[in-house]
Design a protein around this motif. Structure first.
Motif, PDB file in Angstrom:
ATOM      1  N   GLY A  48       0.808  -1.207   0.000  1.00 58.54           N
ATOM      2  CA  GLY A  48       0.000   0.000   0.000  1.00 58.54           C
ATOM      3  C   GLY A  48       0.841   1.257   0.000  1.00 58.54           C
ATOM      4  O   GLY A  48       1.977   1.293  -0.480  1.00 58.54           O
ATOM      5  N   THR A  49       0.288   2.352   0.546  1.00 55.95           N
ATOM      6  CA  THR A  49       0.944   3.664   0.573  1.00 55.95           C
ATOM      7  C   THR A  49       1.743   3.795   1.867  1.00 55.95           C
ATOM      8  O   THR A  49       1.165   3.881   2.948  1.00 55.95           O
ATOM      9  CB  THR A  49      -0.095   4.783   0.474  1.00 55.95           C
ATOM     10  N   LEU A  50       3.055   3.825   1.758  1.00 59.76           N
ATOM     11  CA  LEU A  50       3.935   3.896   2.937  1.00 59.76           C
ATOM     12  C   LEU A  50       4.431   5.334   3.109  1.00 59.76           C
ATOM     13  O   LEU A  50       5.637   5.619   3.057  1.00 59.76           O
ATOM     14  CB  LEU A  50       5.097   2.922   2.777  1.00 59.76           C
ATOM     15  N   ALA A  51       3.491   6.248   3.345  1.00 55.91           N
ATOM     16  CA  ALA A  51       3.826   7.661   3.441  1.00 55.91           C
ATOM     17  C   ALA A  51       4.649   7.968   4.686  1.00 55.91           C
ATOM     18  O   ALA A  51       5.594   8.763   4.638  1.00 55.91           O
ATOM     19  CB  ALA A  51       2.558   8.506   3.432  1.00 55.91           C
ATOM     20  N   MET A  52       4.308   7.360   5.820  1.00 54.81           N
ATOM     21  CA  MET A  52       5.039   7.643   7.049  1.00 54.81           C
ATOM     22  C   MET A  52       6.478   7.110   6.977  1.00 54.81           C
ATOM     23  O   MET A  52       7.404   7.746   7.499  1.00 54.81           O
ATOM     24  CB  MET A  52       4.307   7.025   8.241  1.00 54.81           C
TER      25      MET A  52
ATOM     26  N   ILE B 247       1.100  15.580  -0.075  1.00 48.20           N
ATOM     27  CA  ILE B 247       0.028  15.699  -1.067  1.00 48.20           C
ATOM     28  C   ILE B 247      -0.489  14.299  -1.327  1.00 48.20           C
ATOM     29  O   ILE B 247       0.190  13.464  -1.940  1.00 48.20           O
ATOM     30  CB  ILE B 247       0.543  16.347  -2.361  1.00 48.20           C
ATOM     31  N   SER B 248      -1.689  13.998  -0.838  1.00 49.81           N
ATOM     32  CA  SER B 248      -2.179  12.624  -0.851  1.00 49.81           C
ATOM     33  C   SER B 248      -3.692  12.622  -0.666  1.00 49.81           C
ATOM     34  O   SER B 248      -4.317  13.657  -0.379  1.00 49.81           O
ATOM     35  CB  SER B 248      -1.495  11.819   0.264  1.00 49.81           C
ATOM     36  N   ASP B 249      -4.270  11.403  -0.836  1.00 56.88           N
ATOM     37  CA  ASP B 249      -5.690  11.225  -0.531  1.00 56.88           C
ATOM     38  C   ASP B 249      -5.902  10.822   0.925  1.00 56.88           C
ATOM     39  O   ASP B 249      -7.022  10.526   1.340  1.00 56.88           O
ATOM     40  CB  ASP B 249      -6.317  10.184  -1.462  1.00 56.88           C
ATOM     41  N   GLY B 250      -4.815  10.768   1.696  1.00 60.37           N
ATOM     42  CA  GLY B 250      -4.927  10.444   3.112  1.00 60.37           C
ATOM     43  C   GLY B 250      -5.000   8.977   3.434  1.00 60.37           C
ATOM     44  O   GLY B 250      -5.008   8.597   4.612  1.00 60.37           O
ATOM     45  N   ARG B 251      -5.049   8.099   2.403  1.00 57.92           N
ATOM     46  CA  ARG B 251      -5.170   6.666   2.649  1.00 57.92           C
ATOM     47  C   ARG B 251      -3.774   6.057   2.735  1.00 57.92           C
ATOM     48  O   ARG B 251      -3.254   5.492   1.774  1.00 57.92           O
ATOM     49  CB  ARG B 251      -5.979   6.011   1.532  1.00 57.92           C
ATOM     50  N   VAL B 252      -3.151   6.212   3.909  1.00 56.45           N
ATOM     51  CA  VAL B 252      -1.821   5.646   4.132  1.00 56.45           C
ATOM     52  C   VAL B 252      -1.979   4.342   4.895  1.00 56.45           C
ATOM     53  O   VAL B 252      -2.967   4.128   5.601  1.00 56.45           O
ATOM     54  CB  VAL B 252      -0.923   6.632   4.891  1.00 56.45           C
ATOM     55  N   HIS B 253      -0.984   3.466   4.768  1.00 52.33           N
ATOM     56  CA  HIS B 253      -1.097   2.126   5.341  1.00 52.33           C
ATOM     57  C   HIS B 253       0.034   1.801   6.309  1.00 52.33           C
ATOM     58  O   HIS B 253       0.265   0.639   6.620  1.00 52.33           O
ATOM     59  CB  HIS B 253      -1.136   1.097   4.207  1.00 52.33           C
ATOM     60  N   ASP B 254       0.744   2.819   6.763  1.00 52.36           N
ATOM     61  CA  ASP B 254       1.804   2.603   7.758  1.00 52.36           C
ATOM     62  C   ASP B 254       1.744   3.678   8.829  1.00 52.36           C
ATOM     63  O   ASP B 254       2.776   4.182   9.277  1.00 52.36           O
ATOM     64  CB  ASP B 254       3.175   2.580   7.089  1.00 52.36           C
ATOM     65  N   ILE B 255       0.535   4.029   9.251  1.00 52.09           N
ATOM     66  CA  ILE B 255       0.377   5.110  10.219  1.00 52.09           C
ATOM     67  C   ILE B 255       1.085   4.800  11.536  1.00 52.09           C
ATOM     68  O   ILE B 255       1.496   5.709  12.265  1.00 52.09           O
ATOM     69  CB  ILE B 255      -1.129   5.392  10.450  1.00 52.09           C
ATOM     70  N   ASP B 256       1.258   3.517  11.850  1.00 53.90           N
ATOM     71  CA  ASP B 256       1.965   3.147  13.087  1.00 53.90           C
ATOM     72  C   ASP B 256       3.440   3.508  13.041  1.00 53.90           C
ATOM     73  O   ASP B 256       4.110   3.514  14.080  1.00 53.90           O
ATOM     74  CB  ASP B 256       1.814   1.643  13.350  1.00 53.90           C
ATOM     75  N   ASN B 257       3.976   3.781  11.841  1.00 57.38           N
ATOM     76  CA  ASN B 257       5.386   4.148  11.696  1.00 57.38           C
ATOM     77  C   ASN B 257       5.579   5.660  11.627  1.00 57.38           C
ATOM     78  O   ASN B 257       6.631   6.125  11.179  1.00 57.38           O
ATOM     79  CB  ASN B 257       5.965   3.496  10.440  1.00 57.38           C
TER      80      ASN B 257
ATOM     81  N   SER C  56      -9.653  10.985   2.672  1.00 59.13           N
ATOM     82  CA  SER C  56      -9.995  11.340   4.050  1.00 59.13           C
ATOM     83  C   SER C  56      -8.716  11.610   4.826  1.00 59.13           C
ATOM     84  O   SER C  56      -7.685  10.962   4.602  1.00 59.13           O
ATOM     85  CB  SER C  56     -10.787  10.213   4.719  1.00 59.13           C
ATOM     86  N   SER C  57      -8.801  12.570   5.760  1.00 61.09           N
ATOM     87  CA  SER C  57      -7.645  12.894   6.599  1.00 61.09           C
ATOM     88  C   SER C  57      -7.718  12.234   7.965  1.00 61.09           C
ATOM     89  O   SER C  57      -6.873  12.501   8.832  1.00 61.09           O
ATOM     90  CB  SER C  57      -7.554  14.421   6.783  1.00 61.09           C
ATOM     91  N   ALA C  58      -8.723  11.384   8.189  1.00 62.37           N
ATOM     92  CA  ALA C  58      -8.967  10.830   9.524  1.00 62.37           C
ATOM     93  C   ALA C  58      -7.752  10.111  10.085  1.00 62.37           C
ATOM     94  O   ALA C  58      -7.413  10.260  11.267  1.00 62.37           O
ATOM     95  CB  ALA C  58     -10.172   9.894   9.474  1.00 62.37           C
ATOM     96  N   LEU C  59      -7.064   9.315   9.257  1.00 60.65           N
ATOM     97  CA  LEU C  59      -5.907   8.565   9.753  1.00 60.65           C
ATOM     98  C   LEU C  59      -4.768   9.491  10.168  1.00 60.65           C
ATOM     99  O   LEU C  59      -4.050   9.229  11.134  1.00 60.65           O
ATOM    100  CB  LEU C  59      -5.423   7.593   8.676  1.00 60.65           C
TER     101      LEU C  59
END
Length: 683
Positions: free
Chosen positions: A120-124, A145-155, A601-604
């Motif tokens: 997925g998206t590893l933005a962090m 600059i993103s849609d907010g759907r990141v998949h490494d928020i824990d990092n 979404s920016s929720a994450l």
């Protein structure tokens, strides 16, 4: 240039404090005694203490360093939906221009592709790596600059400056996805399992979309359509059609206005296994090999064995009353007429016609084989006699006919050239430490009529023959001495493995099919395997989830086994075709992680953004302005985002000048103390 006063004491500070206390005490004593020179003494002591403190005038030659702004541009697959890619590129260019217009600020730009595989998206992770390459003291702002759907928020890293999210997407975006809530990895053939599915809508969903159609396809076949409600779990009963891998594909048609259909498909792979394999073993008479068959079949916990040995044939009349016999009657009618189809395999071990099984029953056995059953004949001398099973309706399906000759001399069983390619005999080896297998001492001479000869015996004559009859299978082992291997005669041989493979091939276990095509996925790689008895199988045609086709040559890696590796660029259902063989295989999830949730979404990211009081800007409302704000102040507002100037610098040189050189201290202290002495002396 920067100047400052530093202290470089000649004595530790505690010692200096003690000296100060002593000097203060001496001045107080002089004042108490009324000495007129106490003030000069105090000044002299102060000069000496100041000299011991070591005051230094320091000058630094500094060069200011520019602040750094980090900009991470999300180029993942979900950012290619609708007009997000164009909006992202325009926002990145505009933001770069505005950062360049700020005084004393540089830009570092990081492009963020999809993560490897289905990460997925590893933005962090990208943000943390970018921060590790720059001095944290110079970071004034971070932009994603993103849609907010990141998949490494824990990092998410510890931020040195405000993080701002420039959110792509439109407020009217909505999406529908198919979720499999419950799906087992294995299922028993013939038993119904329940799969739980749910269709979920996200975003600005239009009204009136409370039901949808779902299509279900098995192994890539023609789909079946049903109507199901949206937002509610649906239990779907399923019965697997065959053993081995069953690929079930569930698809929801794309609705009008939906931003993507990549998450409208669910791919499930379930292995079909048999609960119990029912085997009927009929031994014509007691002999050493009978126990071998029984031990083999009883050792398999998945086999239910029904074994009958005919100990009292009709011609045996010794006058013992039937009521006193401890033997049970052979339930021929029940087994061979009423319940014959309940068995997966029927084994005739040295059985010969004695009138116990009439021709009608044996004809029913032949029909059982032609309609999908399996028959294995382990032949002894009886097969070469006039009472042979070949002199019955079974002759129509047997792969060989007896010549009436019984070879009573030793021979070593050998795998034929065709047998080297057949999964029943391929790869069988002699016991460890031996070059050859042990001998068998008896073989029934037969003439091949049909099927495949996979093992040969005396003078290359057929020993083990396999054949397909209608929808069923028939095997003929022209010897009753396989048990010599289990006894270790002359070193023995792979008797248990051979008979196990033989029994499971006859019961149509998928891993023992001699003509088969399948694929084994590992990450993004497909290992395509073709098993065949032919010497050349040509190429395999691969159809990707997007419909693109490719032809790859299959190379023989072992006798009868051909392989090729294929890197799958897409995640989803792949179709394989080689001649008349077809197969399907799923590579990764049918809906990649990038398309599980697609509405921006920016929720994450909200908790991470709040660390340094950053902000979220909706790109559909325009590119925000940039401001410089002090550390700790809110870094975002209506229509603007803030950066915090860091004032970083690099020191080019340092010079130090003592404020109280030794000659000046000596002159001042001497003058003050002498002045105090003279004043007190005149008095």
């Amino acid at each position: 240039m920067s100047t400052t006063i530093l202290f470089d004491p000649l004595l530790p500070w505690p010692v200096l404090m003690a000296c100060f206390v002593l000097a203060l005490g001496g001045v107080a004593l002089a004042l108490w005694r009324g000495l007129s020179g106490w003030a000069l003494r105090a000044l002299g002591a102060a000069v000496i203490l100041a000299a011991l403190a070591g005051p230094v005038w320091q000058q630094e030659d500094r060069e200011d360093l520019p602040d750094i702004a980090l900009m991470v541009v999300d180029r993942s697959s979900s950012q290619q939906l609708a007009e997000r890619a164009e909006a992202t590129e325009a926002a990145a260019d505009a933001l770069a221009t505005r950062i360049a217009a700020l005084p004393n600020t540089e830009l570092r730009r990081v492009e963020l592709p999809n993560g490897q595989g289905d990460a997925g998206t590893l933005a962090m992770t990208a943000l943390a790596n970018a921060l590790a390459e720059e001095p944290r003291a110079r970071i004034s702002g971070l932009f994603l600059i993103s849609d907010g759907r990141v998949h490494d928020i824990d990092n998410a890293p510890d931020l040195p400056a405000p993080l701002h999210l420039l959110l792509t997407g439109q407020p009217e975006d909505w999406d529908r996805r198919l979720i499999v809530e419950n799906a087992p990895a294995y299922a028993i053939l013939g038993e119904e399992i329940t799969l739980t599915l749910r269709v979920e809508d996200q975003g600005a969903v239009p009204e009136g979309l409370d039901r949808t159609e779902i299509e279900i396809a098995v192994d890539g076949g023609a789909p079946m359509a049903f109507q199901i409600p949206v937002g509610e779990p649906v239990d779907l009963p399923v019965t697997l059609p065959h053993g081995g891998r069953n690929v079930l594909q569930f698809t929801v048609p794309m609705a009008e206005g939906e931003i993507t259909d990549r998450n409208n498909t669910a791919l499930i792979q379930i292995n079909g296994v048999r609960d119990r394999l029912r085997v009927l073993l009929v031994s014509g008479e007691p002999h050493p090999g009978g126990r071998t068959w029984r031990n083999l079949l009883k050792s398999d916990s998945s086999v239910d064995l029904v074994h009958f040995t005919i100990l009292r044939p009709p011609e045996k009349q010794d006058g013992v009353p039937v009521s006193e016999l401890s033997l049970i009657a052979f339930p021929t009618r029940e087994l061979f007429l009423e319940k014959i189809n309940d068995f997966d395999l029927i084994v005739f071990d040295r059985y010969k016609r004695r009138g116990i099984l009439p021709s009608l029953y044996l004809d029913n056995v032949r029909a059982y084989a032609e309609t999908g059953g399996a028959i294995l004949i382990a032949a002894g001398p009886d097969f070469a006699s006039a009472d042979s099973l070949y002199r019955s309706p079974l002759a129509e399906i047997l792969p060989a006919s007896p010549t009436a000759r019984v070879i009573e001399q030793g021979f070593r069983p050998e795998i034929t050239e065709l047998g080297q390619r057949h999964p029943v005999t391929a790869g069988l080896r002699a016991p460890e430490g031996q070059e050859d297998w042990g001998r068998w001492m008896r073989q029934i001479e037969v003439t091949e009529q049909a099927g495949n000869v996979v093992m040969s015996g005396h003078d290359g004559s057929p020993l083990l023959m396999l054949d397909r009859v209608g929808e069923g299978r028939v095997a003929l082992l022209a010897s009753d001495h396989a048990w010599l291997w289990s006894r270790g005669f002359e070193g023995g041989g792979p008797q248990l493995e051979l008979l196990r493979r033989l029994a499971h091939w006859m019961m149509k276990e998928p891993e023992l099919e001699e003509e088969a095509l399948w694929a084994e996925p590992t990450g993004q790689t497909l290992r395509i395997i073709r098993r065949s008895l032919t010497q050349d199988v040509g190429t395999v045609t691969i159809t990707s989830p997007t419909g693109e086709t490719a032809e790859l040559p299959l190379a023989e890696t072992d006798p009868g086994r051909f392989e090729v590796l294929h890197e799958g660029d897409e995640i989803g259902l792949y179709r394989l075709k080689n001649g008349d063989k077809e197969a399907v295989v799923g590579l990764g999830p049918a809906a990649p992680r990038e398309f599980v949730e697609t509405v921006a979404s920016s929720a994450l990211l909200d908790p991470v953004i709040a660390q340094m009081r950053g902000g979220v800007a909706q790109l559909h409302q325009g590119i925000p302005n940039l401001r410089q704000v002090r550390v700790g102040r809110p870094a975002a507002g209506r229509g603007w985002l803030g950066l915090t100037p860091r004032g970083a610098f690099e020191t080019k040189g340092v010079s130090r000048t003592p404020l109280l050189p030794a000659w000046l201290v000596l002159l001042l202290a001497s003058a003050l103390f002498i002045g105090a002495w003279l004043r007190e002396g005149r008095r």
